[in-house]
Motif scaffolding. Structure first.
Motif, PDB file in Angstrom:
ATOM      1  N   ALA A   1     -11.715 -26.867   5.900  1.00 24.01           N
ATOM      2  CA  ALA A   1     -11.320 -25.687   6.664  1.00 24.01           C
ATOM      3  C   ALA A   1     -12.477 -25.167   7.509  1.00 24.01           C
ATOM      4  CB  ALA A   1     -10.828 -24.589   5.722  1.00 24.01           C
ATOM      5  N   THR A   2     -12.156 -24.657   8.699  1.00 20.08           N
ATOM      6  CA  THR A   2     -13.142 -23.970   9.521  1.00 20.08           C
ATOM      7  C   THR A   2     -13.273 -22.533   9.007  1.00 20.08           C
ATOM      8  OG1 THR A   2     -11.481 -23.181  11.084  1.00 20.08           O
ATOM      9  CG2 THR A   2     -12.465 -25.357  11.510  1.00 20.08           C
ATOM     10  N   ASN A   3     -14.272 -21.795   9.537  1.00 16.59           N
ATOM     11  CA  ASN A   3     -14.407 -20.393   9.152  1.00 16.59           C
ATOM     12  C   ASN A   3     -13.139 -19.610   9.507  1.00 16.59           C
ATOM     13  OD1 ASN A   3     -16.948 -21.045   8.351  1.00 16.59           O
ATOM     14  ND2 ASN A   3     -18.037 -19.728   9.797  1.00 16.59           N
ATOM     15  N   ARG A   4     -12.561 -19.911  10.663  1.00 17.06           N
ATOM     16  CA  ARG A   4     -11.347 -19.216  11.096  1.00 17.06           C
ATOM     17  C   ARG A   4     -10.192 -19.508  10.126  1.00 17.06           C
ATOM     18  NH1 ARG A   4      -9.497 -17.447  16.076  1.00 17.06           N
ATOM     19  NH2 ARG A   4     -11.290 -18.406  17.110  1.00 17.06           N
ATOM     20  N   GLN A   5     -10.043 -20.783   9.736  1.00 16.59           N
ATOM     21  CA  GLN A   5      -8.960 -21.165   8.823  1.00 16.59           C
ATOM     22  C   GLN A   5      -9.176 -20.562   7.439  1.00 16.59           C
ATOM     23  OE1 GLN A   5      -9.477 -25.371   9.359  1.00 16.59           O
ATOM     24  NE2 GLN A   5      -7.705 -25.557  10.742  1.00 16.59           N
ATOM     25  N   ALA A   6     -10.424 -20.542   6.973  1.00 14.89           N
ATOM     26  CA  ALA A   6     -10.723 -19.944   5.668  1.00 14.89           C
ATOM     27  C   ALA A   6     -10.423 -18.449   5.684  1.00 14.89           C
ATOM     28  CB  ALA A   6     -12.178 -20.190   5.301  1.00 14.89           C
TER      29      ALA A   6
ATOM     30  N   ARG B   1     -14.447 -23.719  -1.676  1.00 23.87           N
ATOM     31  CA  ARG B   1     -13.380 -24.710  -1.904  1.00 23.87           C
ATOM     32  C   ARG B   1     -12.665 -25.031  -0.593  1.00 23.87           C
ATOM     33  NH1 ARG B   1     -11.874 -22.165  -7.063  1.00 23.87           N
ATOM     34  NH2 ARG B   1     -12.404 -23.568  -8.762  1.00 23.87           N
ATOM     35  N   LEU B   2     -12.374 -23.995   0.183  1.00 22.20           N
ATOM     36  CA  LEU B   2     -11.691 -24.204   1.453  1.00 22.20           C
ATOM     37  C   LEU B   2     -12.564 -25.010   2.412  1.00 22.20           C
ATOM     38  CD1 LEU B   2     -10.086 -20.667   1.907  1.00 22.20           C
ATOM     39  CD2 LEU B   2      -8.864 -22.828   1.563  1.00 22.20           C
ATOM     40  N   ILE B   3     -13.849 -24.701   2.452  1.00 25.62           N
ATOM     41  CA  ILE B   3     -14.785 -25.437   3.308  1.00 25.62           C
ATOM     42  C   ILE B   3     -14.853 -26.895   2.861  1.00 25.62           C
ATOM     43  CG2 ILE B   3     -17.191 -25.632   4.043  1.00 25.62           C
ATOM     44  CD1 ILE B   3     -15.599 -23.227   5.196  1.00 25.62           C
TER      45      ILE B   3
ATOM     46  N   ALA C   1      -8.242 -16.899   7.592  1.00 23.52           N
ATOM     47  CA  ALA C   1      -6.793 -16.703   7.617  1.00 23.52           C
ATOM     48  C   ALA C   1      -6.175 -16.934   6.243  1.00 23.52           C
ATOM     49  CB  ALA C   1      -6.172 -17.647   8.643  1.00 23.52           C
ATOM     50  N   ALA C   2      -6.678 -17.961   5.536  1.00 25.18           N
ATOM     51  CA  ALA C   2      -6.125 -18.285   4.222  1.00 25.18           C
ATOM     52  C   ALA C   2      -6.397 -17.183   3.204  1.00 25.18           C
ATOM     53  CB  ALA C   2      -6.700 -19.609   3.735  1.00 25.18           C
ATOM     54  N   LEU C   3      -7.524 -16.511   3.352  1.00 24.15           N
ATOM     55  CA  LEU C   3      -7.925 -15.494   2.371  1.00 24.15           C
ATOM     56  C   LEU C   3      -7.675 -14.072   2.864  1.00 24.15           C
ATOM     57  CD1 LEU C   3     -11.307 -17.116   1.219  1.00 24.15           C
ATOM     58  CD2 LEU C   3      -9.120 -17.149   0.020  1.00 24.15           C
ATOM     59  N   PHE C   4      -7.134 -13.944   4.100  1.00 23.68           N
ATOM     60  CA  PHE C   4      -6.835 -12.627   4.680  1.00 23.68           C
ATOM     61  C   PHE C   4      -8.089 -11.761   4.784  1.00 23.68           C
ATOM     62  CE2 PHE C   4      -2.995 -14.131   2.532  1.00 23.68           C
ATOM     63  CZ  PHE C   4      -2.098 -14.147   3.596  1.00 23.68           C
ATOM     64  N   ILE C   5      -9.169 -12.375   5.241  1.00 19.71           N
ATOM     65  CA  ILE C   5     -10.419 -11.665   5.481  1.00 19.71           C
ATOM     66  C   ILE C   5     -10.917 -12.045   6.874  1.00 19.71           C
ATOM     67  CG2 ILE C   5     -11.075 -11.512   3.035  1.00 19.71           C
ATOM     68  CD1 ILE C   5     -12.831 -13.948   3.381  1.00 19.71           C
ATOM     69  N   SER C   6     -11.960 -11.371   7.341  1.00 22.23           N
ATOM     70  CA  SER C   6     -12.478 -11.657   8.675  1.00 22.23           C
ATOM     71  C   SER C   6     -13.401 -12.868   8.657  1.00 22.23           C
ATOM     72  CB  SER C   6     -13.251 -10.447   9.207  1.00 22.23           C
ATOM     73  OG  SER C   6     -14.450 -10.279   8.471  1.00 22.23           O
ATOM     74  N   GLN C   7     -13.612 -13.463   9.831  1.00 18.68           N
ATOM     75  CA  GLN C   7     -14.547 -14.579   9.929  1.00 18.68           C
ATOM     76  C   GLN C   7     -15.960 -14.128   9.578  1.00 18.68           C
ATOM     77  OE1 GLN C   7     -14.169 -17.470  13.201  1.00 18.68           O
ATOM     78  NE2 GLN C   7     -12.413 -16.246  13.926  1.00 18.68           N
ATOM     79  N   ALA C   8     -16.299 -12.891   9.928  1.00 13.41           N
ATOM     80  CA  ALA C   8     -17.626 -12.375   9.604  1.00 13.41           C
ATOM     81  C   ALA C   8     -17.832 -12.311   8.092  1.00 13.41           C
ATOM     82  CB  ALA C   8     -17.810 -10.983  10.217  1.00 13.41           C
TER      83      ALA C   8
END
Length: 234
Positions: A188-193, A182-184, A195-202
């Motif tokens: 949203a970029t991977n970095r923004q997603a 949904r964020l994508i 941050a929004a979900l409080f998880i790592s980019q990996a």
């Protein structure tokens, strides 16, 4: 018997909303509603079906919305439903028809046989799925089967369904995978997603890889497009 049948208002189970679709009397012709946005196709189907005394076409609709309106006034035993139409497509119409009449028998008849079209229609509750190059004999046989509640699939569609079932990676998206997608879809970029979900980019990348596998796609744009086709964001 062929052509439009007389109104059912003088029968105990007269046509109209609120009676669960009023199943036909034993020995009566199978009532068919044809839904297709091409008049030539509707005329051709009517001609093919009404050559058989077991069938009567009780109505035609040019899109899904019109089909729902007609069915509410006069339910059919079988709805022949195209998929891609203006105003309202077949999948949405199937859902609405079944919401109003859970016993509705809807046989998809279309030129499209992609995985998303097939699985979307069947998931919505279609009784069967045929392609428009289906021979006349198979079409009439399928209508008879659908009228009695039997599932009907063309050979090409059967192969696609089996292929989907046999894919070990296929399955519904998890809540987290859907949140990422949904964020994508919102840009949203991977970095923004992350941050929004409080998880790592990996972790975001891992979720996206799982999404690609489950949806049968190779990139972000295709995943978003496929998710819209399957109505996953609703």
């Amino acid at each position: 018997m062929s052509g439009i049948t007389p109104s059912g208002n003088n029968t105990p189970n007269g046509d109209g909303p609120g009676h669960g679709g009023a199943r036909r009397a034993t020995g009566a012709p199978i009532r068919i509603l044809i839904v297709d946005d091409h008049p030539v196709v509707r005329d051709g189907l009517r001609g093919v079906l009404e050559r058989d005394p077991d069938f009567t076409v009780i109505g035609e609709a040019a899109d899904g919305a019109e089909a729902v309106e007609l069915y509410e006034r006069r339910p059919a035993d079988v709805v022949l439903m195209d998929l891609r139409m203006p105003r309202m497509g077949g999948v949405e119409a199937i859902k609405l028809l079944l919401r109003g009449d859970p016993e509705a028998r809807i046989l998809v008849l279309t030129t499209y046989d992609t995985d998303s079209d097939v699985m979307g229609a069947l998931a919505a509750g279609a009784t069967g799925y045929l392609l428009k190059d289906t021979p006349r004999e198979e079409l009439t046989r399928a209508v008879r089967s659908a009228s009695s509640g039997q599932s009907v699939l063309s050979p090409a569609v059967t192969g696609r369904v089996l292929g989907q079932v046999r894919k070990p990676t296929q399955g519904p998206l998890s809540d987290r995978e859907l949140q990422v997608l949904r964020l994508i879809a919102d840009g949203a970029t991977n970095r923004q997603a992350a941050a929004a979900l409080f998880i790592s980019q990996a972790t975001v990348k891992t979720h996206l890889l799982h999404v690609y596998e489950k949806l049968g796609v190779k990139d972000r744009a295709a995943a978003v497009s496929e998710a819209h086709k399957r109505h996953l964001f609703q």
